[in-house]
Design a protein around this motif. Structure first.
Motif, PDB file in Angstrom:
ATOM      1  N   GLY A  97     -29.023   3.357 -19.499  1.00 52.59           N
ATOM      2  CA  GLY A  97     -29.997   4.300 -18.972  1.00 52.59           C
ATOM      3  C   GLY A  97     -29.493   5.730 -19.080  1.00 52.59           C
ATOM      4  O   GLY A  97     -30.249   6.650 -19.420  1.00 52.59           O
ATOM      5  N   ALA A  98     -28.203   5.925 -18.790  1.00 52.72           N
ATOM      6  CA  ALA A  98     -27.610   7.256 -18.908  1.00 52.72           C
ATOM      7  C   ALA A  98     -27.622   7.727 -20.359  1.00 52.72           C
ATOM      8  O   ALA A  98     -28.043   8.847 -20.664  1.00 52.72           O
ATOM      9  N   HIS A 139     -29.803  11.192 -10.715  1.00 52.31           N
ATOM     10  CA  HIS A 139     -29.731  12.011 -11.919  1.00 52.31           C
ATOM     11  C   HIS A 139     -28.478  11.589 -12.674  1.00 52.31           C
ATOM     12  O   HIS A 139     -27.509  11.098 -12.064  1.00 52.31           O
ATOM     13  N   TYR A 140     -28.459  11.802 -13.980  1.00 51.57           N
ATOM     14  CA  TYR A 140     -27.233  11.619 -14.758  1.00 51.57           C
ATOM     15  C   TYR A 140     -26.667  12.990 -15.092  1.00 51.57           C
ATOM     16  O   TYR A 140     -27.399  13.976 -15.195  1.00 51.57           O
ATOM     17  N   LYS A 162     -32.432  11.360 -25.380  1.00 51.39           N
ATOM     18  CA  LYS A 162     -33.762  11.961 -25.266  1.00 51.39           C
ATOM     19  C   LYS A 162     -33.703  13.470 -25.436  1.00 51.39           C
ATOM     20  O   LYS A 162     -34.660  14.095 -25.908  1.00 51.39           O
ATOM     21  N   HIS A 163     -32.581  14.042 -25.078  1.00 52.29           N
ATOM     22  CA  HIS A 163     -32.408  15.490 -25.209  1.00 52.29           C
ATOM     23  C   HIS A 163     -31.706  15.875 -26.507  1.00 52.29           C
ATOM     24  O   HIS A 163     -31.284  17.022 -26.673  1.00 52.29           O
ATOM     25  N   SER A 193     -29.442   6.758 -22.873  1.00 52.37           N
ATOM     26  CA  SER A 193     -30.792   7.010 -23.402  1.00 52.37           C
ATOM     27  C   SER A 193     -31.327   8.347 -22.899  1.00 52.37           C
ATOM     28  O   SER A 193     -32.075   9.035 -23.606  1.00 52.37           O
ATOM     29  N   THR A 194     -30.929   8.731 -21.689  1.00 56.35           N
ATOM     30  CA  THR A 194     -31.326  10.041 -21.159  1.00 56.35           C
ATOM     31  C   THR A 194     -30.736  11.159 -22.007  1.00 56.35           C
ATOM     32  O   THR A 194     -31.432  12.124 -22.361  1.00 56.35           O
TER      33      THR A 194
END
Length: 342
Positions: A65-66, A32-33, A72-73, A68-69
């Motif tokens: 990756g972190a 998880h990030y 996304k929110h 972009s997560t």
């Protein structure tokens, strides 16, 4: 930047055991990030408040990756500095169960954030157009240079007229670079308008001697402590904490307390009998507090909203609180309590 709330802290990769396994049992770890301030930014964004993260990460695919997560929110990540030196900070989580509590191991030394230097970020530009700045006591604990960068950021935010919130978040494992918390944190908290912390942690982090109790049954129990703290840090306008009765790792009674101008406001306690994960619950509470204050809700609403945001976070895995303001308000009103939604 058209952000309203700016958060500053380390972005982390979390590796956690599955199904409440011990580290020594686990053959695989879930990823998880997260990160305290980043969790607050995600929660606020889900609540409809524009938010951004200021941080430093290595320039590689894992960091992307972190980021972009977070994007996304709905969180703005344009102010995250990508560096050639350092790495992404890690933490390992051993999920607890029943009477066995969860366990965290940090691996953050030499991270890009830990190497961040005062003067590395153009704070006046990064804070332009924003009205709120948030930081936790974790950021200054990572390294001495991160502590100086944290003081710099908070000082400039206050000079620019932003509201400043601080979650004290004492992490004993992290204060290892030669400074005690009380040698650093007062230079940050003296600029704060909003503080989240219990009296015992406040004394450790700020070097104060405010009254403490082994247990706080209601918000009124905190009034003597918070009045003394207000006298020592007169800039503070709101002081809060979660009120938690721990019956087991998976069963807590959750409430909240909020101080303002000599009065206490008490959240209705919620019995949470099947906690999925406590990680991120405090960050959801902090975000709920900021939401109520920034949208100018009354203080009874604000503390109950913060408490319910924290409760809802504990019903899902990972660091983030995914619930919208409408969903939190529905649970506040009891409209969705345990019901099947079709």
């Amino acid at each position: 930047m058209n952000t309203k709330v700016v958060t500053f802290g380390e972005i982390l990769l979390r590796l956690s055991t599955k199904n409440a396994e011990l580290f020594q049992q686990a053959n695989e770890l879930q990823t998880h990030y997260g990160g305290s301030e980043a969790n607050v930014a995600v929660s606020l964004s889900r609540m409809g408040v524009p938010s951004s993260i200021v941080s430093a990460v290595p320039d590689n695919e894992i960091s992307e990756g972190a980021l972009s997560t977070f994007r996304k929110h709905g969180v703005n990540t344009e102010a995250v500095l990508k560096t050639k030196e350092g790495r992404l900070g890690l933490y390992f989580l051993e999920q607890g169960a029943a009477v066995r509590g969860s366990k965290v191991i940090y691996d953050r030394s030499g991270s890009s954030f830990a190497l961040l230097q005062k003067g590395s970020l153009d704070w006046k530009n990064l804070l332009d157009g924003s009205s709120w700045f948030h930081i936790s006591g974790i950021s200054p604990a990572v390294s001495e240079s991160a502590a100086q960068a944290s003081i710099e950021a908070t000082t400039i935010a206050k000079e620019m007229g932003l509201k400043v919130s601080v979650d004290l978040n004492f992490r004993n494992q992290l204060w290892k670079y030669g400074k005690k918390p009380h040698e650093v944190m007062p230079d940050i908290v003296k600029h704060a308008d909003v503080l989240l912390g219990d009296p015992a942690s406040i004394n450790v982090m700020l070097g104060t001697s405010i009254p403490t109790k082994p247990f706080y049954a209601s918000a009124d129990d905190l009034l003597p402590s918070y009045k003394v703290l207000k006298g020592e840090f007169p800039n503070l306008q709101h002081i809060a904490m979660t009120l938690r009765t721990v019956k087991s790792t998976n069963h807590n009674l959750i409430g909240g307390a909020l101080y303002h101008e000599g009065s206490m406001y008490d959240a209705r306690s919620v019995d949470v009998t099947s906690i999925v994960e406590r990680i991120g619950g405090g960050d959801a509470f902090m975000a709920g507090l900021i939401y109520g204050l920034i949208t100018e809700k009354n203080l009874d609403y604000t503390i109950n909203y913060a408490a319910i945001a924290s409760v809802l976070k504990m019903t899902i895995s990972g660091d983030f609180n995914f619930f919208s303001s409408d969903e939190i308000e529905s649970y506040m009103q009891g409209d969705m309590q345990g019901k099947l939604k079709r």
